[in-house]
Design an enzyme around this catalytic site. Sequence first.
Site, PDB file in Angstrom:
ATOM      1  N   ASN A 151      -1.208   6.529   9.719  1.00  0.00           N
ATOM      2  CA  ASN A 151      -2.266   6.795   8.731  1.00  0.00           C
ATOM      3  C   ASN A 151      -2.181   5.925   7.473  1.00  0.00           C
ATOM      4  OD1 ASN A 151      -0.031   8.216   7.884  1.00  0.00           O
ATOM      5  ND2 ASN A 151      -1.154  10.083   7.366  1.00  0.00           N
ATOM      6  N   GLU A 250       9.457  13.424   6.574  1.00  0.00           N
ATOM      7  CA  GLU A 250       8.194  13.728   5.899  1.00  0.00           C
ATOM      8  C   GLU A 250       7.244  14.182   6.996  1.00  0.00           C
ATOM      9  OE1 GLU A 250       7.782  13.737   2.741  1.00  0.00           O
ATOM     10  OE2 GLU A 250       9.485  12.551   2.035  1.00  0.00           O
ATOM     11  N   CYS A 285      -1.317  13.628   5.213  1.00  0.00           N
ATOM     12  CA  CYS A 285      -0.517  14.856   5.176  1.00  0.00           C
ATOM     13  C   CYS A 285      -0.718  15.639   3.886  1.00  0.00           C
ATOM     14  CB  CYS A 285       0.948  14.505   5.341  1.00  0.00           C
ATOM     15  SG  CYS A 285       1.455  13.255   4.151  1.00  0.00           S
ATOM     16  N   GLU A 463      11.303  11.076  -0.775  1.00  0.00           N
ATOM     17  CA  GLU A 463      11.072   9.633  -0.865  1.00  0.00           C
ATOM     18  C   GLU A 463      10.496   9.339  -2.246  1.00  0.00           C
ATOM     19  OE1 GLU A 463       8.711   8.750   2.707  1.00  0.00           O
ATOM     20  OE2 GLU A 463      10.573   8.236   3.720  1.00  0.00           O
TER      21      GLU A 463
END
Length: 483
Positions: A151, A250, A285, A463
């Site tokens: 994505n 993630e 997300c 992150e």
Amino acid sequence: MADGERMYINGEWVLADGGATFDVTNPADGTVVAKVANGAGPEIQRAVTAAHASFSAWSQMVPKDRGRILLKIQALMEERRDELARLVTLENGKPFEEARKEVQFSLGYFGWFAEEARRVSGEWIPSPQPGKRYWVFRQPIGPVAAVTPWNFPATMVTRKIAPALAAGCSVVLKPASATPLTALAIARITEVAGLPPGVFNVLTTNRSRLVGAQLLTHPLIRKIGFTGSTEVGKGIMQAAAKQVTRLSFELGGNAPFIVFDDADFQPALEGAVAMKFLRVGGQSCICANRIYVQRGIAGRFVPAFIEAVKRLKVAPGFEPGAQIGPLINEETRAKVHSLVEDAVKHGAKLVTGGQYLNGDSYAKGFFYAPAVLVDVTDDMAIAQEEIFGPAAPILVFDTEEEVIRRANATTYGLAAYFYTRDLTRLVRVAEQLEYGLVGANDATGYTHEIPFGGFKESGLGREGGHEGIAEYTEVKSVVVNLS
Ligand code: NAP
Ligand code: MG
């Protein structure tokens, strides 16, 4: 290009043994954009061997010098931003303007972590007994396997490799099979920037099971950085248990977007539309998944939201003014549509969109008319699952306590947003939402300087921020005996 795009292993551009390739297609029209080397066992072994062999020298280079190379990568990515953005739109489908923004944001991770590399400091700790000292410091964790989704073909790559390289780790990256071209272009840039051979390897393949079995569980791999679905993440976690490989995950999300009666109307409206529809058409997300509107403002907010959604331009990514491109593939489009249909079947009302777009420039792509559903309830699949597409379920609530309870009633915990002008409520709600990222009167998402990651089943580790580089280190305590 007759023999296909090569992968990057040990500083060389190589085909797969036997010459196998897989197709990368443009989701806007189904055309084959490139044939890419389809890696398997032997290439996985070579990539891991290269990462292992290069680790020692790279990890011992002084951080400032590693940082210099990262800054060079950042500068080259910026120089080639439009070229990279073109690849992003070609293989991912997102509007070109959005792709340019993605690339511009993605390269910033090299700058941030080039600086952070110099700040990985330790402690010298006084001893409780005489004659001893304790010295605590961080070391790079070792060769890393990174697996990324389609994505954000640039950002998902740089958000992992920049901190790993900055920390002194070598990397084998397995990009999504739908979007390997951007990753390969970034590899080319790292080569030009002077990153030593073997420090960064890109293994292209569509054989993800093999990656699970041979790359992620390889004994020389010390850390797995994975971004993707919660389901695949759980499988990787099980496999990693065998050798307790360190994990950063993630994973998926189910973000609530809450509009209180006292919200600043226009920013809340624009934020909701942007966070639902204008990040890869909802395939992110952190996209709004459930839009909770308080009863007192719903009569004004919902019609305005519907009108704004009707004005969105769905078009192939290179068409000027495109705001929403195609979905990545038919499977994703069918999943979004089935959630919309299921909601309608259970009593929701579809007020706009919610159909496949077929005519003219849409004919060969995976386009979907942006949908808004009202009268949605929490028990519907569309409110419980990650939608990952351009469909907005609207739910009404009465009280603050109620909406916090409903917002938190999910196994996910990645991102949440709310709009209010009451400062005390802002603090209360921000503290009670069980999410790693909370947008309070803001729907722009994370940035390089802050840690990003999920609570609950949305992930492990962070992150970005200071935490981002720490994820690629181990802590060592040295006991120094002076007697
Ligand atoms: P996915 O199916 O989990 O795939 C992600 C990556 O894992 C791809 O490179 C994929 O390869 C690979 N993969 C798939 N099965 C594997 C296996 N058994 N072993 C090892 N690797 C495997 O996710 P996706 O459908 O591409 O992406 C959408 C999901 O990613 C959503 O759930 C979204 O929320 C999540 N996501 C999370 C974040 C975040 O920051 N938290 C960001 C973006 C996306 P192939 O490409 O070959 O399938
Ligand atoms: Mg998938």
